[in-house]
Motif scaffolding. Structure first.
Motif, mmCIF file in Angstrom:
data_model
loop_
_atom_site.group_PDB
_atom_site.id
_atom_site.type_symbol
_atom_site.label_atom_id
_atom_site.label_comp_id
_atom_site.label_asym_id
_atom_site.label_seq_id
_atom_site.Cartn_x
_atom_site.Cartn_y
_atom_site.Cartn_z
ATOM 1 N N ALA A 88 0.835 -1.204 0.000
ATOM 2 C CA ALA A 88 0.000 0.000 0.000
ATOM 3 C C ALA A 88 0.874 1.259 0.000
ATOM 4 O O ALA A 88 0.575 2.239 -0.706
ATOM 5 C CB ALA A 88 -0.925 -0.007 1.211
ATOM 6 N N GLU A 89 1.962 1.245 0.786
ATOM 7 C CA GLU A 89 2.869 2.391 0.810
ATOM 8 C C GLU A 89 3.573 2.559 -0.533
ATOM 9 O O GLU A 89 3.788 3.675 -1.001
ATOM 10 C CB GLU A 89 3.909 2.221 1.919
ATOM 11 N N TYR A 90 3.947 1.424 -1.145
ATOM 12 C CA TYR A 90 4.602 1.479 -2.457
ATOM 13 C C TYR A 90 3.680 2.133 -3.488
ATOM 14 O O TYR A 90 4.107 3.012 -4.264
ATOM 15 C CB TYR A 90 4.986 0.073 -2.894
ATOM 16 N N ARG B 97 1.899 7.073 -6.610
ATOM 17 C CA ARG B 97 0.872 8.075 -6.904
ATOM 18 C C ARG B 97 1.383 9.483 -6.581
ATOM 19 O O ARG B 97 1.172 10.427 -7.367
ATOM 20 C CB ARG B 97 -0.390 7.760 -6.094
ATOM 21 N N LEU B 98 2.053 9.627 -5.443
ATOM 22 C CA LEU B 98 2.579 10.939 -5.058
ATOM 23 C C LEU B 98 3.666 11.417 -6.023
ATOM 24 O O LEU B 98 3.763 12.614 -6.323
ATOM 25 C CB LEU B 98 3.126 10.885 -3.630
ATOM 26 N N VAL B 99 4.485 10.486 -6.504
ATOM 27 C CA VAL B 99 5.543 10.858 -7.452
ATOM 28 C C VAL B 99 4.935 11.361 -8.759
ATOM 29 O O VAL B 99 5.438 12.326 -9.367
ATOM 30 C CB VAL B 99 6.476 9.657 -7.706
ATOM 31 N N ARG B 100 3.851 10.734 -9.198
ATOM 32 C CA ARG B 100 3.180 11.202 -10.426
ATOM 33 C C ARG B 100 2.610 12.608 -10.237
ATOM 34 O O ARG B 100 2.685 13.445 -11.133
ATOM 35 C CB ARG B 100 2.062 10.222 -10.817
ATOM 36 N N LYS C 104 6.283 20.795 -0.193
ATOM 37 C CA LYS C 104 5.367 20.115 0.713
ATOM 38 C C LYS C 104 5.165 18.650 0.300
ATOM 39 O O LYS C 104 5.192 17.730 1.135
ATOM 40 C CB LYS C 104 4.029 20.851 0.730
ATOM 41 N N LEU C 105 5.001 18.427 -1.010
ATOM 42 C CA LEU C 105 4.792 17.070 -1.505
ATOM 43 C C LEU C 105 6.074 16.244 -1.406
ATOM 44 O O LEU C 105 6.027 15.036 -1.148
ATOM 45 C CB LEU C 105 4.296 17.131 -2.952
ATOM 46 N N SER C 106 7.222 16.883 -1.591
ATOM 47 C CA SER C 106 8.500 16.182 -1.464
ATOM 48 C C SER C 106 8.692 15.652 -0.046
ATOM 49 O O SER C 106 9.196 14.536 0.150
ATOM 50 C CB SER C 106 9.658 17.122 -1.830
ATOM 51 N N ALA D 287 9.138 11.758 1.140
ATOM 52 C CA ALA D 287 10.262 11.331 1.977
ATOM 53 C C ALA D 287 9.774 10.585 3.209
ATOM 54 O O ALA D 287 10.340 9.548 3.601
ATOM 55 C CB ALA D 287 11.097 12.537 2.382
ATOM 56 N N ILE D 288 8.703 11.080 3.834
ATOM 57 C CA ILE D 288 8.135 10.406 5.008
ATOM 58 C C ILE D 288 7.549 9.054 4.626
ATOM 59 O O ILE D 288 7.680 8.068 5.360
ATOM 60 C CB ILE D 288 7.066 11.299 5.667
ATOM 61 N N ALA D 289 6.914 8.975 3.454
ATOM 62 C CA ALA D 289 6.343 7.705 2.996
ATOM 63 C C ALA D 289 7.433 6.673 2.728
ATOM 64 O O ALA D 289 7.273 5.483 3.057
ATOM 65 C CB ALA D 289 5.509 7.929 1.737
#
Length: 366
Positions: free
Chosen positions: A206-208, A213-216, A230-232, A236-238
């Motif tokens: 799920a984290e992967y 999704r966040l990278v896209r 903010k998204l970076s 990093a936390i994920a």
């Protein structure tokens, strides 16, 4: 036996300022060494050039740090420049400051743990028990009976401080253990010869998928904008959360297997799998096989267990009962059926063969 340890420490705000200052000084002293000696032909030894000491480096950079921190910078640079001159590695370069993680090392020293605390590195050579001390995770120190840390590294990762180093581990007396074979499969991550199946937690997948999704989304943001930064941080936390899930699985399952068993695994380096490549490639990203078996081997050394790598040929196609090879078995067949009457899960049958091969290989050694 010498093992490595990573212990969480909890410095106060004033202690954090001291540790952060030491990190910045270590970074600055490295860059100063690169600038001063990169274009010289001075002979470097283990502790740097004979005419340049830790005191000289402290005086040149005006850094108020313990000598062992400066000595570590000199030793690391000396090793790097010697490797470069031998043609083994590239030329030492300037280090850019990393906002996410910083660290410094104390060369040739020990940090004693007393009453759940460790002393703050200081230029004062007095009694270390009277110095300012930092709280640490005492449960971990008691669990492995750690009295002191050798060659300590103080590391800050996203405002979390850790003490990393080596400690002496006393091994238990050897005793007779069962042999367990481990089969790395397509359907399950690993299957053992005693019938246990282990898979990485679903949270890891799920984290992967969340990271992808966040990278896209990040690719649509303007570099340097507030939304981009903010998204970076979220990504990093994920990544950190996903790595912690993997490490937790590796440590717990590896300890469970290695503590009371001798282990036999397949040597799969350089072996290509003909079927299910897409699933295996995704599974390798989410649940890395190399990290697991590397840690498993280290845990076998820690618990006085035997770790053996065997030839993987025909481990899945051989009957664990009579030894007959089933040439018609394909990757899609999940149950092994033999003419001798054996009906067994394909992965468990392979794990039993791996355990048998490992035991025979170990027994044949002089």
């Amino acid at each position: 036996m010498v093992l490595s340890a990573k212990i969480r420490i909890y410095p106060t705000k004033s202690q954090e300022k001291i540790l952060a200052y030491y990190c910045d000084c270590s970074h600055f002293m490295w860059n100063y060494m690169v600038e001063k000696f990169s274009n010289t032909d001075i002979i470097f030894g283990k502790y740097g050039p004979s005419s340049y000491s830790a005191k000289d480096l402290i005086n040149d950079t005006l850094c108020n740090v313990p000598q062992r921190i400066a000595l570590d910078v000199i030793k690391r640079y000396s090793y790097a420049i010697v490797e470069y001159r031998r043609g083994i590695k590239g030329k030492p370069k300037f280090h850019r400051r990393n906002r996410i993680k910083q660290s410094f090392r104390c060369a040739s020293s020990k940090m004693y743990i007393k009453d759940g605390t460790v002393a703050v590195p200081s230029r004062n050579r007095g009694d270390p028990n009277k110095r300012d001390r930092i709280l640490l995770n005492s449960e971990q120190a008691k669990k492995y009976n750690i009295e002191f840390i050798k060659n300590p590294i103080f590391k800050n990762v996203r405002n979390k401080w850790f003490l990393i180093g080596e400690y002496d581990y006393v091994q238990d007396a050897p005793y007779s253990k069962n042999w367990v074979g481990i089969d790395w499969g397509v359907k399950n991550f690993i299957t053992t010869s005693d019938g246990n199946v282990y898979n990485y937690p679903k949270r890891s997948r799920a984290e992967y998928e969340r990271i992808q999704r966040l990278v896209r989304i990040l690719s649509t943001k303007k570099v340097g904008s507030k939304n981009f930064d903010k998204l970076s941080k979220k990504i990093a936390i994920a990544y950190e959360r996903q790595n912690n899930i993997k490490k937790d699985f590796i440590e717990k399952v590896g300890t469970k297997i290695a503590k009371n068993n001798n282990v036999s695994v397949e040597n799969l380096y350089g072996i290509s799998v003909k079927g299910g490549r897409k699933f295996i490639r995704q599974n390798a990203i989410i649940s890395p096989r190399y990290d697991f078996f590397r840690r498993l081997k280290m845990k076998c050394e820690k618990y006085n267990s035997t770790y053996v790598e065997i030839d993987p040929s025909n481990t899945s196609r051989t009957c664990s009962g009579c030894g007959k090879i089933n040439e018609s078995l394909s990757l899609h067949d999940r149950t092994f059926v033999c003419s001798c009457g054996l009906v067994l899960d394909r992965d468990i049958n392979a794990a039993i063969n791996i355990a048998t091969k490992g035991y025979l290989l170990y027994s044949s050694k002089p």
